[in-house]
Design a protein around this motif. Structure first.
Motif, PDB file in Angstrom:
ATOM      1  N   MET A   1      53.883  65.726  24.068  1.00  0.00           N
ATOM      2  CA  MET A   1      55.304  65.438  24.137  1.00  0.00           C
ATOM      3  C   MET A   1      55.370  63.857  24.409  1.00  0.00           C
ATOM      4  N   MET A   2      54.258  63.311  25.117  1.00  0.00           N
ATOM      5  CA  MET A   2      54.746  61.860  25.422  1.00  0.00           C
ATOM      6  C   MET A   2      53.628  60.926  24.801  1.00  0.00           C
TER       7      MET A   2
ATOM      8  N   LYS B   1      46.578  75.608  25.952  1.00  0.00           N
ATOM      9  CA  LYS B   1      45.494  74.997  26.770  1.00  0.00           C
ATOM     10  C   LYS B   1      44.240  75.656  26.375  1.00  0.00           C
TER      11      LYS B   1
ATOM     12  N   GLU C   1      51.995  76.454  25.550  1.00  0.00           N
ATOM     13  CA  GLU C   1      51.190  75.762  26.381  1.00  0.00           C
ATOM     14  C   GLU C   1      49.902  75.271  25.953  1.00  0.00           C
TER      15      GLU C   1
ATOM     16  N   CYS D   1      60.478  61.625  28.194  1.00  0.00           N
ATOM     17  CA  CYS D   1      59.714  62.599  28.161  1.00  0.00           C
ATOM     18  C   CYS D   1      59.801  63.499  26.731  1.00  0.00           C
TER      19      CYS D   1
ATOM     20  N   GLY E   1      49.216  63.766  25.711  1.00  0.00           N
ATOM     21  CA  GLY E   1      49.823  65.023  25.410  1.00  0.00           C
ATOM     22  C   GLY E   1      50.845  64.907  24.004  1.00  0.00           C
TER      23      GLY E   1
ATOM     24  N   GLU F   1      50.305  68.822  35.656  1.00  0.00           N
ATOM     25  CA  GLU F   1      50.070  68.938  34.389  1.00  0.00           C
ATOM     26  C   GLU F   1      50.770  69.674  33.336  1.00  0.00           C
ATOM     27  N   CYS F   2      51.988  69.387  33.093  1.00  0.00           N
ATOM     28  CA  CYS F   2      52.885  70.048  32.474  1.00  0.00           C
ATOM     29  C   CYS F   2      52.941  70.072  30.861  1.00  0.00           C
ATOM     30  N   GLU F   3      52.208  68.987  30.651  1.00  0.00           N
ATOM     31  CA  GLU F   3      52.236  68.683  28.913  1.00  0.00           C
ATOM     32  C   GLU F   3      51.191  69.642  28.598  1.00  0.00           C
TER      33      GLU F   3
ATOM     34  N   TYR G   1      58.261  72.081  31.389  1.00  0.00           N
ATOM     35  CA  TYR G   1      58.227  70.729  31.102  1.00  0.00           C
ATOM     36  C   TYR G   1      59.579  69.710  31.407  1.00  0.00           C
ATOM     37  N   PRO G   2      59.334  68.584  31.915  1.00  0.00           N
ATOM     38  CA  PRO G   2      58.510  68.060  32.605  1.00  0.00           C
ATOM     39  C   PRO G   2      58.309  67.988  34.138  1.00  0.00           C
TER      40      PRO G   2
ATOM     41  N   TYR H   1      62.258  66.844  20.759  1.00  0.00           N
ATOM     42  CA  TYR H   1      61.532  68.277  20.770  1.00  0.00           C
ATOM     43  C   TYR H   1      62.506  69.617  20.501  1.00  0.00           C
TER      44      TYR H   1
END
Lengths: 306, 439
Positions: free
Chosen positions: B333-334, B16, B14, B410, B331, B166-168, B235-236, B415
């Motif tokens: 990922m995207m 974060k 994560e 996504c 993020g 808010e999965c990114e 995710y996602p 990944y």
């Protein structure tokens, strides 16, 4: 002869004859009548199936040639005028005479001229790279150098120059099939009139930024200063969006524009060295201030040598 | 068990970093350039010229067409130029550059901080006001919100889903918003519920944000119509279709919209901005941006005016470290990789992610080994390896048959790929070519 062998021969022959009759009847009944001229035209065509004519392949083009009344709208780029004349005479129609074309790469921004501002580590494809960002230099119009044009060429006529990372067209092999023009996401490659001895003059840049910005991002960018437009006696040069464009139809290859260009963005290729040329023609003011012929070192394009 | 979607999905680390840092207001920068292509759809018509004086909240570009949005000035000052400026995509696009002079607000804007408790407006008036304010989806997709609220005739919305998943990895802007201003989210929900005429709202939040879930549950303890749905951290999870499936078990048909199954999804940031309009009359002029990653000295959540350059945001976080390798808008990922810090914040910029050399390892693709990892992980149930292969070959018809258009980009396939192939990039190319064909 034993009766078993005899019966076998008779029954097999009878089956064979019956099958032959059925096949013959069906072949007659469902016969596809095809114009024999299609095969004839297909024989004449180069058979590359490149799609440059706008059809899926040579067979489709041949069908179109036979069915259409006016042949002037069709053209086979790899075959050229010769092939079209042959097709026309075989079909008894009129073919259009077209100037032969050749693909021209309008970017000279090798990394010696363009400062690299970032590194790209994604998929090695121009189409993908251009969808992700504008390029690894400050110029968002220039060549990305991943070689999509090389991959689509059916005629082995375009290669990446490892020194400059720019594509180079081999004029003799290029058939102007348009495949690379479509493949280039930046619209750098253009089909231009093929002149005598493969001579060409063109603006080797498509940067539409304002002069200062263009110059800053690439030292051989067209800044749109308009000097070439003023000097051109044939009205062949137009400037739009800070970018000069030489009309290949109007251009008479007089070479007056190239020395005027302050950034050497106008390339003259396959011309004899300038000094001889200056001696031949009437000396003009300013025109002979010898600027080095920039053909070979800028683009690496020496098609004749290959 | 927490709610989630099926099939596929992954759980990347994560990271974060900024989950605990409070939203900090960024001082108004000296200059902003507001991109005109900041939303999906048609570019708006520019209303100002060079030399004009503008105030905060003033309309500077008007929507053109159905899917388009108004753009308002986020600062007060003088219009320096209306010209092409490098934006998030790396290309030069139309933008309005304003030199900041003071901080003058339009007179009709109410600067008091009182929340409006009762909304007396009619449904169509609410939608019109949201339309005028030019709000677009602030989760990153930048789809004009008023279009979602204008239900086509004969269709009825049953659910409003508020996306706080808010999965990114790395991004925390929605998380902080839910912690620090949950009242505005609830106010916004009430407004939108009235506009849509829906009876039920679910706020979807991933279980890695227990503090946000707790706060919202506490505030909503007396509300029967609004509930909080706890989602599994995966995710996602925050992708529209996946979120709808997780919370309502409804499936958006291929090529369809959430509206087709009676659901409208809005991001918490969008909801909060909508509340802001009805509270103050102020259109969207600022958003929360997470400046994060190991390449930044002091990762933070910032409240910035739209049009602020990435450079100003990064400088407010004590600048970049020396070992920066990659800068991403959005993020990991995207997001979109940036080649410099010239781009400016728009309504969809959720984060500026600065990765150091260790985080942004440069990899080289190898041949596909047909392990099928991407197929297991794809949240849509596609076969990314096949679509990418057909797209690379240029066979876009086959790519369409394999469902390239359903891809939500996504990035899970890229990944997860052990051969490090850029699968999603190839699929995106196929998608963009197929979409062009349709036109």
């Amino acid at each position: 002869m034993s009766p078993i062998v005899l019966y076998t021969i008779i029954s097999l022959s009878a089956t064979g004859i019956a099958a032959a009759i059925i096949l013959f009847v069906i072949a007659q009944r469902f016969k596809v009548i095809e114009d024999p001229r299609i095969d004839m035209v297909e024989e004449i065509l180069p058979g590359a199936n490149c799609g440059g004519c706008g059809f899926a392949g040579c067979r489709n083009f041949a069908e179109a040639c036979v069915s259409i009344r006016d042949l002037t709208r069709l053209y086979c780029p790899p075959g050229g005028n010769e092939t079209m004349q042959e097709v026309a005479s075989a079909l008894g129609k009129e073919a259009a005479e077209k100037d032969p074309l050749v693909a021209v790469v309008r970017c000279s921004g090798s990394f010696a001229h363009r400062e690299r501002t970032n590194n790209y580590d994604g998929a090695a494809s121009c189409a993908i790279a251009s969808s992700l960002y504008s390029g690894d230099t400050g110029c968002q119009y220039g060549c990305l150098g991943h070689g999509d044009c090389v991959r689509v060429c059916e005629f082995d006529a375009i290669h990446m120059n490892p020194e400059t990372d720019l594509p180079v067209v081999t004029d003799d092999k290029c058939t102007a099939c348009n495949a690379c023009v479509i493949a280039c996401p930046k619209d750098i490659i253009e089909l231009r009139k093929k002149n005598k001895r493969d001579r060409k003059i063109f603006v080797s840049c498509i940067n539409q930024d304002k002069g200062g910005i263009a110059k800053k991002s690439c030292s051989v960018a067209c800044t749109g200063c308009g000097k070439c437009e003023k000097v051109c006696p044939h009205d062949a040069i137009t400037i739009e969006n800070f970018l000069a464009y030489i009309d290949p139809i109007k251009c008479k290859l007089c070479r007056k524009c190239a020395p005027e260009c302050p950034t050497n963005a106008i390339l003259e290729i396959n011309f004899p060295p300038r000094k001889e040329r200056v001696a031949e023609i009437e000396p003009e003011k300013g025109a002979e201030t010898a600027v080095e012929p920039i053909a070979s070192d800028k683009t690496g394009a020496e098609p004749k040598s290959e | 068990m927490f709610k989630t979607f099926r099939p596929g999905g992954i759980h990347p680390s994560e990271n974060k970093l900024t989950a605990g840092s409070k939203i900090r207001g960024l001082p108004i920068p000296g200059q902003v350039s507001i991109p005109m292509n900041q939303h999906i759809g048609a570019s708006p018509k520019i209303l100002v010229e060079k030399g004009d004086m503008v105030k905060v909240g003033q309309l500077i570009a008007q929507e053109e067409g159905f899917i388009s949005a108004n753009i308002h000035s986020s600062v007060s000052g003088k219009v320096l130029k209306v010209d092409a400026v490098v934006d998030m995509s790396g290309y030069k696009r139309k933008a309005i550059t304003i030199k900041v002079e003071g901080d003058e607000w339009l007179e009709e804007i109410d600067t008091s901080t009182e929340l409006v408790k009762e909304i007396s407006l009619e449904r169509h008036e609410i939608v019109r006001k949201i339309n005028e304010s030019g709000i677009v989806g602030m989760g990153g997709a930048t789809f004009p919100s008023h279009v979602k609220l204008m239900l086509p005739r004969g269709k009825k919305a049953e659910y409003l889903i508020v996306n706080g998943a808010e999965c990114e990895p790395y991004i925390t802007c929605d998380h902080r918003l839910m912690l620090e201003d949950p009242e505005s989210i609830i106010e916004g929900i009430k407004v939108v519920m009235k506009a849509l005429g829906v009876k039920k709202t679910i706020i979807g939040i991933e279980d890695n944000k227990p503090d946000a879930i707790k706060i919202l549950k506490k505030l909503l303890s007396k509300q029967k119509k609004i509930s909080v749905g706890t989602l599994k951290s995966k995710y996602p999870q925050g992708a529209e279709k996946q979120l709808i499936y997780a919370l309502t078990s409804r499936v958006v048909p291929s090529g369809g919209l959430p509206m087709d199954i009676g659901v409208v999804v809005l991001n918490v940031g969008t909801i909060s901005s909508i509340a802001n309009i009805f509270k103050t009359g102020l259109p969207v002029t600022e958003r929360i941006v997470t400046v994060t990653g190991n390449g930044v000295n002091n990762p933070n959540n910032l409240l910035v005016r739209l049009g602020t350059s990435f450079e100003d945001c990064v400088n407010a976080c004590d600048g970049l470290k020396d070992n920066v390798e990659k800068i991403i808008s959005g993020g990991p990922m995207m997001g979109v990789a940036q080649s410099n810090l010239q781009a400016t914040i728009n309504e969809g910029t959720t984060a500026i992610l600065v990765l150091d050399k260790k985080e942004a390892k440069v990899v080289h693709p190898e041949n596909c080994i047909r392990c099928g990892s991407c197929i297991y992980a794809c949240p849509i149930g596609l076969m990314p390896l096949s679509i990418a292969a057909t797209a690379d070959k240029g066979d876009f018809d086959l790519a369409e048959k394999l469902g390239a258009k359903d891809c939500i980009e996504c990035g899970i396939c890229t990944y997860i790929c052990p051969s490090r192939r850029s699968l999603v990039q190839s699929i995106r190319l196929a998608k963009s070519i197929l979409n062009k064909r349709r036109i």
